[in-house]
Design a protein around this motif. Sequence first.
Motif, PDB file in Angstrom:
ATOM      1  N   ILE A  26       7.839  -6.726  -6.984  1.00  0.00           N
ATOM      2  CA  ILE A  26       8.317  -8.319  -7.583  1.00  0.00           C
ATOM      3  C   ILE A  26      10.244  -8.433  -7.769  1.00  0.00           C
ATOM      4  O   ILE A  26      10.639  -7.183  -7.476  1.00  0.00           O
ATOM      5  CB  ILE A  26       8.583  -7.659  -9.111  1.00  0.00           C
ATOM      6  CG1 ILE A  26       9.399  -8.174  -9.955  1.00  0.00           C
ATOM      7  CG2 ILE A  26       8.765  -6.404 -10.005  1.00  0.00           C
ATOM      8  CD1 ILE A  26       8.662  -8.413 -11.482  1.00  0.00           C
TER       9      ILE A  26
ATOM     10  N   ASN B  47      14.190 -14.439  -7.541  1.00  0.00           N
ATOM     11  CA  ASN B  47      13.910 -15.683  -6.862  1.00  0.00           C
ATOM     12  C   ASN B  47      15.105 -15.960  -5.659  1.00  0.00           C
ATOM     13  O   ASN B  47      15.523 -17.399  -6.189  1.00  0.00           O
ATOM     14  CB  ASN B  47      12.672 -16.642  -7.513  1.00  0.00           C
ATOM     15  CG  ASN B  47      12.773 -18.218  -6.378  1.00  0.00           C
ATOM     16  OD1 ASN B  47      12.583 -17.423  -5.638  1.00  0.00           O
ATOM     17  ND2 ASN B  47      11.909 -19.059  -7.357  1.00  0.00           N
TER      18      ASN B  47
ATOM     19  N   HIS C 299       0.228  -6.881  -4.530  1.00  0.00           N
ATOM     20  CA  HIS C 299       0.365  -8.260  -5.799  1.00  0.00           C
ATOM     21  C   HIS C 299       2.026  -8.533  -5.455  1.00  0.00           C
ATOM     22  O   HIS C 299       2.831  -7.619  -5.456  1.00  0.00           O
ATOM     23  CB  HIS C 299       0.780  -8.157  -7.541  1.00  0.00           C
ATOM     24  CG  HIS C 299       1.076  -9.291  -7.828  1.00  0.00           C
ATOM     25  ND1 HIS C 299      -0.129 -10.228  -7.796  1.00  0.00           N
ATOM     26  CD2 HIS C 299       1.689 -10.014  -8.439  1.00  0.00           C
ATOM     27  CE1 HIS C 299       0.507 -11.410  -8.022  1.00  0.00           C
ATOM     28  NE2 HIS C 299       1.083 -11.134  -8.880  1.00  0.00           N
ATOM     29  N   GLU C 300       2.836  -9.180  -5.460  1.00  0.00           N
ATOM     30  CA  GLU C 300       4.247  -9.844  -4.881  1.00  0.00           C
ATOM     31  C   GLU C 300       4.226 -11.071  -5.590  1.00  0.00           C
ATOM     32  O   GLU C 300       3.760 -12.397  -5.870  1.00  0.00           O
ATOM     33  CB  GLU C 300       4.637 -10.372  -3.161  1.00  0.00           C
ATOM     34  CG  GLU C 300       5.557 -10.626  -3.078  1.00  0.00           C
ATOM     35  CD  GLU C 300       6.215 -10.542  -1.081  1.00  0.00           C
ATOM     36  OE1 GLU C 300       7.348 -10.918  -0.994  1.00  0.00           O
ATOM     37  OE2 GLU C 300       4.918 -10.310  -0.851  1.00  0.00           O
ATOM     38  N   GLU C 301       5.759 -10.984  -5.961  1.00  0.00           N
ATOM     39  CA  GLU C 301       6.176 -11.933  -7.005  1.00  0.00           C
ATOM     40  C   GLU C 301       8.030 -12.656  -7.617  1.00  0.00           C
ATOM     41  O   GLU C 301       8.972 -11.105  -7.684  1.00  0.00           O
ATOM     42  CB  GLU C 301       5.034 -12.510  -8.444  1.00  0.00           C
ATOM     43  CG  GLU C 301       6.215 -10.888 -10.240  1.00  0.00           C
ATOM     44  CD  GLU C 301       4.063 -11.598 -11.007  1.00  0.00           C
ATOM     45  OE1 GLU C 301       5.086 -12.320 -11.484  1.00  0.00           O
ATOM     46  OE2 GLU C 301       3.960 -10.766 -10.992  1.00  0.00           O
ATOM     47  N   TYR C 302       8.230 -12.958  -7.688  1.00  0.00           N
ATOM     48  CA  TYR C 302       9.369 -13.485  -7.864  1.00  0.00           C
ATOM     49  C   TYR C 302       9.702 -13.901  -8.972  1.00  0.00           C
ATOM     50  O   TYR C 302       8.812 -14.851  -9.589  1.00  0.00           O
ATOM     51  CB  TYR C 302      10.186 -14.327  -6.634  1.00  0.00           C
ATOM     52  CG  TYR C 302      10.376 -13.661  -5.654  1.00  0.00           C
ATOM     53  CD1 TYR C 302      10.737 -12.390  -5.098  1.00  0.00           C
ATOM     54  CD2 TYR C 302       8.942 -13.168  -4.795  1.00  0.00           C
ATOM     55  CE1 TYR C 302      10.394 -11.651  -3.873  1.00  0.00           C
ATOM     56  CE2 TYR C 302       8.326 -13.009  -3.534  1.00  0.00           C
ATOM     57  CZ  TYR C 302       9.347 -11.890  -2.773  1.00  0.00           C
ATOM     58  OH  TYR C 302       9.095 -11.393  -1.888  1.00  0.00           O
TER      59      TYR C 302
ATOM     60  N   LYS D 192       0.249  -7.497 -15.702  1.00  0.00           N
ATOM     61  CA  LYS D 192      -0.631  -7.385 -14.078  1.00  0.00           C
ATOM     62  C   LYS D 192      -0.240  -5.630 -13.898  1.00  0.00           C
ATOM     63  O   LYS D 192      -1.513  -5.231 -12.814  1.00  0.00           O
ATOM     64  CB  LYS D 192       0.180  -8.321 -13.206  1.00  0.00           C
ATOM     65  CG  LYS D 192      -0.343  -9.476 -13.819  1.00  0.00           C
ATOM     66  CD  LYS D 192       0.620 -10.460 -12.570  1.00  0.00           C
ATOM     67  CE  LYS D 192       0.716 -12.105 -13.044  1.00  0.00           C
ATOM     68  NZ  LYS D 192       2.174 -12.977 -12.742  1.00  0.00           N
TER      69      LYS D 192
END
Length: 415
Positions: A179, A182, A206-209, A223
Motif C-alpha cells: 500500500i 498515489n 494485493h497492491e493499492e494506492y 482487506k
Amino acid sequence: MKTNRRNFLLGSAAFGAAGLGTFPHIWSKNSGLARAAGGQIKVGVLFSLTGTTAIIEESLNKATIMAIEEINAAGGVNGMEIVPVVEDPASDPATFAEKARKLVLQDKCVSVFGSYTSASRKAVLPVFEKRDNLYWYPTLYEGRECSKNVIYTGAVPNQQQDEFVPWLVKNFGKRWYLIGSNYIYPKEENNYCKKLLAELGAEVVHEEYVPLGHSEFSSVINKLKAEKPDVIFSTVVGDSVVALHRQYHAAGLDPEKMPMASLTTSENEVAAMGGAAAAGHFTSAPYFMVWDSPENQKFVEAYKSRWGGDKVTHFVSEPSYFQVHLFKQAVEKLSPDDIDPTTIREAVKGEQFNAPQGLVKIEGENLHTWLRPKIGQCKSDGQFEILQQSADWLEPIPYKAYDGQVCTADGLKSS
C-alpha cells in the motif's frame, strides 16, 4: 499552529531577498551574484511549511536552517555568511515550481535545498536543468533519475530494500500486501520490491494506492483482515501515515502477526500518531534518532536545543542537515569569484562528511550518496530499536531496478 511556525521561519531569512531584480539570470563572473556581495552566499530553502506534507517538511526546514546557523556561527564559508531565502511551497508541486523559479531567477541563489515528495522534485527539476542551477534533495526516493543538477542525499531503493525485504521474508513470511500514496515514489519502490519478492519466491496478495492526504482506511483495514498477509509493505506518506497506523491499531490488528514494514515512517510521524499506534512495526533507513555516535549525540542535542526538547530527528531531517555541510565543504574549495552552481557541483563530487548516521560520500558518477542502511523496530516510547545495520556503507545504484541502465557523469548509459 503551522501559521505561527511558518511566519517565524520565513521571517528568519526574508532579509536575504530584499532589493533584487526580477530579470532572468545568466551565470557569469560579473553578474552581481549575492554569493560574494558583502561576504554573503545566498541559498534557497524550499520545504513545505503548510499543507499535507508539512508534517514532515517543516522538520527538514528546521534541520537546514540549523546547519546554516552552525556554519555561520563557526565563521561561515571562508569567512562568507550563508544567507537562506526561505519559501513555503505549501505541499503543492505547481507552487514548488513557481517558488523555485523565484529562488533561481529573482533571488539568484547558487543552490537550493528542498523537497520531500518526488512529485515536487519532478516539478522543480526543469527549472534547475534549464538554468543549470543546483538542487539538493535530502529524501529517500525511487531512483530512475540521472540529472547533473540534483545532489541526491537520501536513500535509493537498493539502499533501503536489498537487506530489508529478505530480512522480512525470512522473519515473517512470503505473502505481502503493498500500500502506498498515489504518486511516482511508492509505485517505483513497489516495482523494485516486487522484483526482490519474485527472486525470493514470495508473492503480492494485493497492491493499492491512496491519494495524498488520504485519511479513511476502513476499506484497507477490512482487506487486511480478509487477506491476512504476512507483511504490509507501506509507502504511504505525510498525514496519511498517522491515519493508517491509528486505524490499524484501533482495529486490533497485531504487528507480531501482520507488521507494517515501511520505507517512509520516521520518528516524526511516530510522534504525531503516538507510540502505541507505531509499536511493533518496522522501518528501513540509514538513520535513526537512537543511533549511538558522538556525531549523532551532538546533532540530536543541538536540534532539541534549537527547536524544542519535544522535537525528534529522523532519516530525512538528518540528510537535510548533512547536505548543507557538504555544500559548505564544496564551496570552501572555490575562490569567491568562482562560486556558481556548476563549480559547486564539480567540487562536491567525492566529498565525504562524518554525518550523524556515519561517514557518507557523494558518488561522483551519479551525484547520489553512499549511505549506511539500518533496520529498526518502533517501540511504545516512540523511538526505534535498531535490529540490523549494514556492515559498511552501501553504494547508491539509482537504476538497479532497470537492468542495463547506469547513471554516469556523462548521463544515462546502457551497460
